[in-house]
Write a protein that holds these residues in place. Structure first.
Motif, PDB file in Angstrom:
ATOM      1  N   GLY A 191       0.771  -1.211   0.113  1.00 40.23           N
ATOM      2  CA  GLY A 191       0.075   0.078  -0.002  1.00 40.23           C
ATOM      3  C   GLY A 191       0.819   1.214  -0.065  1.00 40.23           C
ATOM      4  N   PHE A 192       1.959   1.268   0.918  1.00 35.89           N
ATOM      5  CA  PHE A 192       2.713   2.453   0.788  1.00 35.89           C
ATOM      6  C   PHE A 192       4.142   2.269   0.077  1.00 35.89           C
ATOM      7  CE2 PHE A 192       1.635   3.814   5.376  1.00 35.89           C
ATOM      8  CZ  PHE A 192       0.296   3.732   5.140  1.00 35.89           C
ATOM      9  N   TYR A 193       3.622   1.400  -1.208  1.00 34.68           N
ATOM     10  CA  TYR A 193       4.964   1.036  -2.052  1.00 34.68           C
ATOM     11  C   TYR A 193       5.958   2.409  -2.597  1.00 34.68           C
ATOM     12  CZ  TYR A 193       7.728  -0.822  -5.984  1.00 34.68           C
ATOM     13  OH  TYR A 193       8.615  -1.106  -6.785  1.00 34.68           O
ATOM     14  N   LEU A 249       9.613   3.194  -1.464  1.00 36.67           N
ATOM     15  CA  LEU A 249      10.644   3.049  -2.419  1.00 36.67           C
ATOM     16  C   LEU A 249      11.299   4.428  -2.615  1.00 36.67           C
ATOM     17  CD1 LEU A 249      11.718   1.831  -4.895  1.00 36.67           C
ATOM     18  CD2 LEU A 249       9.870   2.747  -6.313  1.00 36.67           C
ATOM     19  N   ILE A 250      10.410   5.413  -2.351  1.00 37.60           N
ATOM     20  CA  ILE A 250      11.623   6.793  -2.427  1.00 37.60           C
ATOM     21  C   ILE A 250      12.420   6.875  -1.380  1.00 37.60           C
ATOM     22  CG2 ILE A 250      11.044   9.345  -2.262  1.00 37.60           C
ATOM     23  CD1 ILE A 250       8.415   9.069  -3.633  1.00 37.60           C
ATOM     24  N   ILE A 251      11.982   6.387   0.171  1.00 36.14           N
ATOM     25  CA  ILE A 251      12.820   6.157   1.155  1.00 36.14           C
ATOM     26  C   ILE A 251      14.057   5.472   0.890  1.00 36.14           C
ATOM     27  CG2 ILE A 251      12.946   5.397   3.483  1.00 36.14           C
ATOM     28  CD1 ILE A 251      10.256   6.363   3.896  1.00 36.14           C
ATOM     29  N   LEU A 252      13.822   4.202   0.162  1.00 35.97           N
ATOM     30  CA  LEU A 252      14.830   3.437  -0.078  1.00 35.97           C
ATOM     31  C   LEU A 252      15.732   3.913  -0.872  1.00 35.97           C
ATOM     32  CD1 LEU A 252      15.857   0.439   0.076  1.00 35.97           C
ATOM     33  CD2 LEU A 252      14.547  -0.176  -1.877  1.00 35.97           C
ATOM     34  N   VAL A 253      15.354   4.568  -2.116  1.00 38.09           N
ATOM     35  CA  VAL A 253      16.364   5.219  -3.090  1.00 38.09           C
ATOM     36  C   VAL A 253      17.063   6.379  -2.436  1.00 38.09           C
ATOM     37  CG1 VAL A 253      16.373   6.406  -5.091  1.00 38.09           C
ATOM     38  CG2 VAL A 253      15.038   4.506  -4.999  1.00 38.09           C
ATOM     39  N   CYS A 254      16.389   6.856  -1.409  1.00 34.37           N
ATOM     40  CA  CYS A 254      17.167   8.153  -0.780  1.00 34.37           C
ATOM     41  C   CYS A 254      18.292   7.488  -0.008  1.00 34.37           C
ATOM     42  CB  CYS A 254      16.465   8.901   0.143  1.00 34.37           C
ATOM     43  SG  CYS A 254      15.336  10.027  -0.828  1.00 34.37           S
ATOM     44  N   VAL A 313       5.158  11.056   7.642  1.00 30.92           N
ATOM     45  CA  VAL A 313       3.856  10.659   6.789  1.00 30.92           C
ATOM     46  C   VAL A 313       3.591   9.502   7.004  1.00 30.92           C
ATOM     47  CG1 VAL A 313       2.901  10.489   4.297  1.00 30.92           C
ATOM     48  CG2 VAL A 313       4.194  12.587   5.217  1.00 30.92           C
ATOM     49  N   ALA A 314       4.248   8.310   6.759  1.00 27.64           N
ATOM     50  CA  ALA A 314       3.938   6.957   6.689  1.00 27.64           C
ATOM     51  C   ALA A 314       3.444   6.772   7.935  1.00 27.64           C
ATOM     52  CB  ALA A 314       5.276   6.147   6.202  1.00 27.64           C
TER      53      ALA A 314
END
Length: 336
Positions: free
Chosen positions: A81-83, A87-92, A132-133
């Motif tokens: 649901g929070f993909y 994903l943005i957090i992981l890339v960061c 936010v999450a």
């Protein structure tokens, strides 16, 4: 106490440790643009977390792994649901780690400036998106009877969630400023204390509104107690910072983060992801947990290895406990 309740508490502890440690990491990354004056001071700030930032991220891996093993349905619903935000957090986090390692590989100003910009943005975005999450997790999202998230990415950006993101962003930056004052000497230390006061006042306003909103929506007596502790710790951190008691200020700013995370988990329990479509479709510690045997094995493993990890990380912080300043950066390395 059932094992699934115990593992809910342990996961809350892991997230608390992650936000306490990675919180000042993110704060330092943000402060490379807000506090540092020039390349040398940015090097000083980066060096304050250089020996520990990667170890701090182990708490995130452990929290994610524990959630996957102890509450697979929670993990599946959360990460599907929070993909996009996750994903943005992981890339960061990936780019941020590369930036720390590659910044000094070449001496060209443009090369270093680009990596420093990467450190700033990849610290700022996760600091905001984690808030936010967790705001969405506590407040509830659209989960159907099959335990699937049915909303969109934009549904996650409600006013409450954005307020949660701003709260963690400013609170982590305040935590980082207090850490910078604790770990540096000279003019940068003085400016870090002054900036910490401004950030702390901003964090106090945002946190008060966010936590009161959380308490009004889903709080109980226990979450109210955590709210009081968070407010008291933040006020104590501001007072200690003004008095020049930087160790106390850092400890109390960390206590603010810990109490805030505790309040969110207390407001959440016994749910792990409430459904806004139908409370009966909410994921709870009971209906999303692994088998009792799996939880027993995990408990034994945690009892054996957790003390070892804690001792090793404590030793790392002890070894690199001294303050640093611009005078500790060799002249030949000030442009690296």
């Amino acid at each position: 106490m059932h094992l699934h309740d115990l593992w809910f508490i342990l996961i809350a502890v892991l997230w608390t440790g992650y936000f306490f440690l990675e919180g000042f990491d993110f704060g330092i990354g943000i402060l490379t643009r807000l506090l540092a004056r020039g390349t040398t001071e940015r090097r000083v700030l980066i060096n304050t977390i250089g020996p520990v930032w990667d170890g701090n991220e182990v708490w995130l891996l452990t929290a994610g792994g524990a959630t996957f093993a102890a509450f697979p349905d929670w993990y599946a619903t959360l990460f599907s649901g929070f993909y996009l935000p996750l994903l943005i957090i992981l890339v960061c986090l990936i780019v941020r780690g590369v930036a720390f390692e590659y910044r000094a590989k070449r001496t060209e100003e443009r090369w270093q400036r680009n990596w420093e910009q990467a450190i700033f943005w990849t610290s700022l975005l996760p600091a905001f998106l984690w808030g936010v999450a967790f705001a969405n997790i506590v407040h509830g999202v659209d989960i159907d009877a099959q335990k699937n998230y049915t909303g969109t990415f934009w549904d996650l950006l409600s006013p409450y969630a954005i307020l949660g993101g701003l709260t963690t962003l400013v609170l982590f930056t305040f935590h980082g400023a207090v850490f910078a004052a604790l770990k540096t000497v000279g003019d940068i230390r003085t400016r870090a204390r002054a900036l910490a006061l401004q950030l702390g006042l901003g964090a106090a306003v945002l946190a008060a509104v966010f936590l009161i909103w959380t308490q009004a929506h889903s709080g109980d007596a226990w979450s109210l107690a955590a709210l009081v502790v968070a407010v008291a710790a933040l006020l104590g951190a501001l007072a200690a910072n003004q008095a020049g008691r930087e160790g106390w200020a850092f400890g109390l700013s960390g206590a603010t983060i810990a109490a805030t995370v505790a309040m969110l988990f207390l407001a959440l329990f016994p749910d792990v992801m409430p459904s806004t479509l139908d409370p009966a479709w909410s994921l709870t510690v009971e209906n999303s947990a692994s088998s009792p045997y799996t939880l027993k094995v995990m408990t034994v493993v945690a009892l054996v290895f957790t003390p070892i990890v804690l001792l090793y990380q404590a030793w790392t912080y002890w070894v690199f406990r001294k303050r640093i300043g611009v005078q500790h950066i060799p002249a030949a390395a000030q442009h690296r």
